[in-house]
Motif scaffolding. Structure first.
Motif, PDB file in Angstrom:
ATOM      1  N   LYS A  94      38.870  30.290  40.221  1.00 51.45           N
ATOM      2  CA  LYS A  94      38.762  28.919  40.735  1.00 51.45           C
ATOM      3  C   LYS A  94      40.135  28.310  41.000  1.00 51.45           C
ATOM      4  O   LYS A  94      40.326  27.594  41.992  1.00 51.45           O
ATOM      5  CB  LYS A  94      37.964  28.053  39.762  1.00 51.45           C
ATOM      6  N   GLU A  95      41.086  28.618  40.136  1.00 49.84           N
ATOM      7  CA  GLU A  95      42.446  28.111  40.352  1.00 49.84           C
ATOM      8  C   GLU A  95      43.061  28.689  41.617  1.00 49.84           C
ATOM      9  O   GLU A  95      43.825  28.007  42.313  1.00 49.84           O
ATOM     10  CB  GLU A  95      43.313  28.425  39.139  1.00 49.84           C
ATOM     11  N   SER A  96      42.701  29.917  41.958  1.00 45.21           N
ATOM     12  CA  SER A  96      43.232  30.544  43.175  1.00 45.21           C
ATOM     13  C   SER A  96      42.715  29.870  44.438  1.00 45.21           C
ATOM     14  O   SER A  96      43.269  30.075  45.530  1.00 45.21           O
ATOM     15  CB  SER A  96      42.886  32.034  43.194  1.00 45.21           C
ATOM     16  N   LEU A  97      41.672  29.072  44.308  1.00 49.78           N
ATOM     17  CA  LEU A  97      41.061  28.400  45.469  1.00 49.78           C
ATOM     18  C   LEU A  97      41.694  27.051  45.790  1.00 49.78           C
ATOM     19  O   LEU A  97      41.404  26.469  46.839  1.00 49.78           O
ATOM     20  CB  LEU A  97      39.563  28.185  45.222  1.00 49.78           C
ATOM     21  N   HIS A  98      42.543  26.546  44.925  1.00 51.36           N
ATOM     22  CA  HIS A  98      43.052  25.181  45.080  1.00 51.36           C
ATOM     23  C   HIS A  98      43.675  24.902  46.441  1.00 51.36           C
ATOM     24  O   HIS A  98      43.396  23.845  47.035  1.00 51.36           O
ATOM     25  CB  HIS A  98      44.055  24.863  43.953  1.00 51.36           C
ATOM     26  N   PRO A  99      44.513  25.784  46.993  1.00 47.34           N
ATOM     27  CA  PRO A  99      45.085  25.466  48.306  1.00 47.34           C
ATOM     28  C   PRO A  99      44.040  25.295  49.414  1.00 47.34           C
ATOM     29  O   PRO A  99      44.195  24.443  50.298  1.00 47.34           O
ATOM     30  CB  PRO A  99      45.992  26.679  48.585  1.00 47.34           C
ATOM     31  N   TYR A 100      42.972  26.099  49.378  1.00 45.16           N
ATOM     32  CA  TYR A 100      41.901  25.926  50.364  1.00 45.16           C
ATOM     33  C   TYR A 100      41.221  24.577  50.182  1.00 45.16           C
ATOM     34  O   TYR A 100      40.923  23.875  51.154  1.00 45.16           O
ATOM     35  CB  TYR A 100      40.831  27.019  50.206  1.00 45.16           C
ATOM     36  N   GLN A 101      40.956  24.224  48.934  1.00 41.97           N
ATOM     37  CA  GLN A 101      40.255  22.970  48.652  1.00 41.97           C
ATOM     38  C   GLN A 101      41.105  21.759  49.013  1.00 41.97           C
ATOM     39  O   GLN A 101      40.600  20.778  49.581  1.00 41.97           O
ATOM     40  CB  GLN A 101      39.860  22.914  47.176  1.00 41.97           C
ATOM     41  N   GLU A 102      42.383  21.814  48.708  1.00 43.72           N
ATOM     42  CA  GLU A 102      43.269  20.682  48.945  1.00 43.72           C
ATOM     43  C   GLU A 102      43.447  20.388  50.430  1.00 43.72           C
ATOM     44  O   GLU A 102      43.749  19.248  50.809  1.00 43.72           O
ATOM     45  CB  GLU A 102      44.628  20.940  48.293  1.00 43.72           C
ATOM     46  N   THR A 103      43.252  21.391  51.273  1.00 40.56           N
ATOM     47  CA  THR A 103      43.383  21.217  52.721  1.00 40.56           C
ATOM     48  C   THR A 103      42.032  21.163  53.425  1.00 40.56           C
ATOM     49  O   THR A 103      41.972  21.175  54.655  1.00 40.56           O
ATOM     50  CB  THR A 103      44.223  22.369  53.320  1.00 40.56           C
ATOM     51  N   ASN A 104      40.961  21.120  52.645  1.00 41.16           N
ATOM     52  CA  ASN A 104      39.594  21.078  53.183  1.00 41.16           C
ATOM     53  C   ASN A 104      39.296  22.282  54.069  1.00 41.16           C
ATOM     54  O   ASN A 104      38.584  22.174  55.080  1.00 41.16           O
ATOM     55  CB  ASN A 104      39.365  19.776  53.968  1.00 41.16           C
ATOM     56  N   LYS A 105      39.827  23.440  53.689  1.00 42.28           N
ATOM     57  CA  LYS A 105      39.621  24.648  54.488  1.00 42.28           C
ATOM     58  C   LYS A 105      38.714  25.681  53.802  1.00 42.28           C
ATOM     59  O   LYS A 105      38.501  26.761  54.354  1.00 42.28           O
ATOM     60  CB  LYS A 105      40.971  25.305  54.819  1.00 42.28           C
ATOM     61  N   LEU A 106      38.186  25.337  52.651  1.00 38.84           N
ATOM     62  CA  LEU A 106      37.278  26.257  51.967  1.00 38.84           C
ATOM     63  C   LEU A 106      35.863  26.031  52.471  1.00 38.84           C
ATOM     64  O   LEU A 106      35.241  25.005  52.168  1.00 38.84           O
ATOM     65  CB  LEU A 106      37.335  26.066  50.447  1.00 38.84           C
ATOM     66  N   ALA A 107      35.338  27.000  53.216  1.00 42.35           N
ATOM     67  CA  ALA A 107      33.957  26.895  53.679  1.00 42.35           C
ATOM     68  C   ALA A 107      33.001  27.202  52.541  1.00 42.35           C
ATOM     69  O   ALA A 107      32.025  26.479  52.315  1.00 42.35           O
ATOM     70  CB  ALA A 107      33.715  27.843  54.845  1.00 42.35           C
ATOM     71  N   MET A 108      33.286  28.277  51.819  1.00 40.36           N
ATOM     72  CA  MET A 108      32.434  28.708  50.701  1.00 40.36           C
ATOM     73  C   MET A 108      33.062  29.922  50.029  1.00 40.36           C
ATOM     74  O   MET A 108      33.961  30.568  50.589  1.00 40.36           O
ATOM     75  CB  MET A 108      31.030  29.069  51.196  1.00 40.36           C
ATOM     76  N   VAL A 109      32.549  30.227  48.847  1.00 39.71           N
ATOM     77  CA  VAL A 109      32.858  31.483  48.168  1.00 39.71           C
ATOM     78  C   VAL A 109      31.631  32.374  48.286  1.00 39.71           C
ATOM     79  O   VAL A 109      30.506  31.934  48.056  1.00 39.71           O
ATOM     80  CB  VAL A 109      33.195  31.248  46.678  1.00 39.71           C
ATOM     81  N   LEU A 110      31.859  33.627  48.677  1.00 36.76           N
ATOM     82  CA  LEU A 110      30.757  34.572  48.862  1.00 36.76           C
ATOM     83  C   LEU A 110      30.619  35.485  47.650  1.00 36.76           C
ATOM     84  O   LEU A 110      31.533  36.243  47.320  1.00 36.76           O
ATOM     85  CB  LEU A 110      30.990  35.419  50.116  1.00 36.76           C
ATOM     86  N   PHE A 111      29.467  35.417  47.000  1.00 35.52           N
ATOM     87  CA  PHE A 111      29.115  36.356  45.947  1.00 35.52           C
ATOM     88  C   PHE A 111      28.238  37.442  46.567  1.00 35.52           C
ATOM     89  O   PHE A 111      27.065  37.212  46.861  1.00 35.52           O
ATOM     90  CB  PHE A 111      28.342  35.659  44.828  1.00 35.52           C
ATOM     91  N   GLN A 112      28.829  38.609  46.788  1.00 37.33           N
ATOM     92  CA  GLN A 112      28.067  39.751  47.304  1.00 37.33           C
ATOM     93  C   GLN A 112      27.855  40.720  46.140  1.00 37.33           C
ATOM     94  O   GLN A 112      28.805  41.285  45.606  1.00 37.33           O
ATOM     95  CB  GLN A 112      28.816  40.457  48.433  1.00 37.33           C
ATOM     96  N   PHE A 113      26.594  40.880  45.761  1.00 40.81           N
ATOM     97  CA  PHE A 113      26.284  41.727  44.621  1.00 40.81           C
ATOM     98  C   PHE A 113      26.012  43.163  45.055  1.00 40.81           C
ATOM     99  O   PHE A 113      25.595  43.405  46.190  1.00 40.81           O
ATOM    100  CB  PHE A 113      25.112  41.138  43.835  1.00 40.81           C
ATOM    101  N   PRO A 114      26.253  44.123  44.171  1.00 44.58           N
ATOM    102  CA  PRO A 114      26.146  45.549  44.524  1.00 44.58           C
ATOM    103  C   PRO A 114      24.696  46.025  44.604  1.00 44.58           C
ATOM    104  O   PRO A 114      23.769  45.334  44.149  1.00 44.58           O
ATOM    105  CB  PRO A 114      26.887  46.237  43.380  1.00 44.58           C
ATOM    106  N   PRO A 115      24.477  47.223  45.146  1.00 46.47           N
ATOM    107  CA  PRO A 115      23.116  47.751  45.302  1.00 46.47           C
ATOM    108  C   PRO A 115      22.352  47.891  43.991  1.00 46.47           C
ATOM    109  O   PRO A 115      21.121  47.859  43.990  1.00 46.47           O
ATOM    110  CB  PRO A 115      23.351  49.121  45.956  1.00 46.47           C
ATOM    111  N   TRP A 116      23.037  48.066  42.867  1.00 47.87           N
ATOM    112  CA  TRP A 116      22.340  48.240  41.596  1.00 47.87           C
ATOM    113  C   TRP A 116      22.001  46.895  40.927  1.00 47.87           C
ATOM    114  O   TRP A 116      21.370  46.874  39.879  1.00 47.87           O
ATOM    115  CB  TRP A 116      23.176  49.091  40.642  1.00 47.87           C
TER     116      TRP A 116
END
Length: 282
Positions: A94-116
């Motif tokens: 979440k801390e790594s996302l701060h620059p995207y959030q501060e500039t309103n450039k974060l569309a979303m975070v994608l959670f892609q789960f594996p086949p299992w």
């Protein structure tokens, strides 16, 4: 609004002048498309300085879809992520996302789960945990196990996603048994919907043990009829979702950017506010 782009920005040679340096590619990419998926975040939680650099290189209205770290989605089978606890791992991400959030450039975070990652109570509980840990950050959910959309669970899966506030990451991919999901063009979040175009290379999808499986899996070029199918779906989804992001991931043969451009033309979209484009002299 419909945003069209591709996954990553480094490997789409058709977009760039010859011999362009890697550090200049994102700025040039953002002269073609208004959105991109950040894949580096899947392999390691990125330093804040990387996101800060990337937001500086893109125009004001550019958007990033940031892929969740693989330790958060259970891809590290047999390995332990380099964090003391899950809570520490999520906090670092979440801390790594701060620059995207501060500039309103974060569309979303994608959670892609594996086949299992199949449909069972333990995994449903983990999805609730992920949503809680991500707080108010927009999160998209993409499955790779067919059980979530089986006849027995499809309705409950979609209802759960709506109730929990997950953005549906709708996938177009080969129908390859349990390790793939069907096209399920259903909106679960009225604000945003994500569509990821993986190609339809059935042979490549079923070769996970091949040394070059990543290259083979996404080796596919969508034809015009297939894109027209998706034009109809996107226009239908647009009636229920304020923003739709379409990302082409079929780039093993360099086809993603071309398909994205073709799809943009089909939809009659002309983006404003992109970066100035360099001229290809040779």
């Amino acid at each position: 609004m419909i945003y069209i782009g591709v996954t990553g920005w480094g490997d789409h040679d058709s977009l760039y002048p010859a011999h362009m340096k890697a550090k200049d590619k994102l700025a040039e990419y953002s002269s073609h498309f208004p959105v991109v998926e950040v894949d580096a975040s899947f392999y390691a939680v990125q330093p804040v300085r990387n996101a800060a650099k990337w937001v500086r290189k893109t125009p004001k209205n550019f958007r990033f879809v940031v892929k969740a770290y693989q330790g958060m989605t259970g891809h590290l089978r047999g390995e332990e992520p380099p964090f003391e606890t899950k809570a520490e791992m999520f906090q670092a991400f979440k801390e790594s996302l701060h620059p995207y959030q501060e500039t309103n450039k974060l569309a979303m975070v994608l959670f892609q789960f594996p086949p299992w990652f199949d449909c069972r109570k333990e995994n449903v509980d983990y999805l609730r945990y992920c949503k809680k840990m991500m707080e108010d950050i927009p999160v998209a959910l993409e499955f790779r196990n067919q059980s979530w959309f089986s006849h027995a669970y499809r309705t409950n899966t979609l209802s759960f996603m709506k109730q929990e506030g997950w953005i549906h990451a709708i996938a177009d991919e080969p129908q390859a048994g349990n390790g793939s999901i069907p096209i399920v063009p259903i909106v679960t979040n009225a604000n945003r919907t994500l569509v990821r175009m993986h190609g339809r290379n059935l042979y490549g999808w079923n070769k996970p043990n091949d040394a070059n499986w990543r290259e083979v899996r996404y080796l596919y070029k969508y034809n015009r009829d297939e894109l027209l199918e998706w034009k109809k779906r996107i226009l239908a989804l647009k009636k229920e979702s304020r923003e739709i992001i379409v990302l082409f991931n079929n780039n093993s043969g360099g086809d993603a950017a071309g398909n994205a451009k073709e799809f943009q033309e089909m939809l009659g979209i002309d983006y404003e506010g992109l970066s100035p484009r360099q001229i290809k002299l040779f």
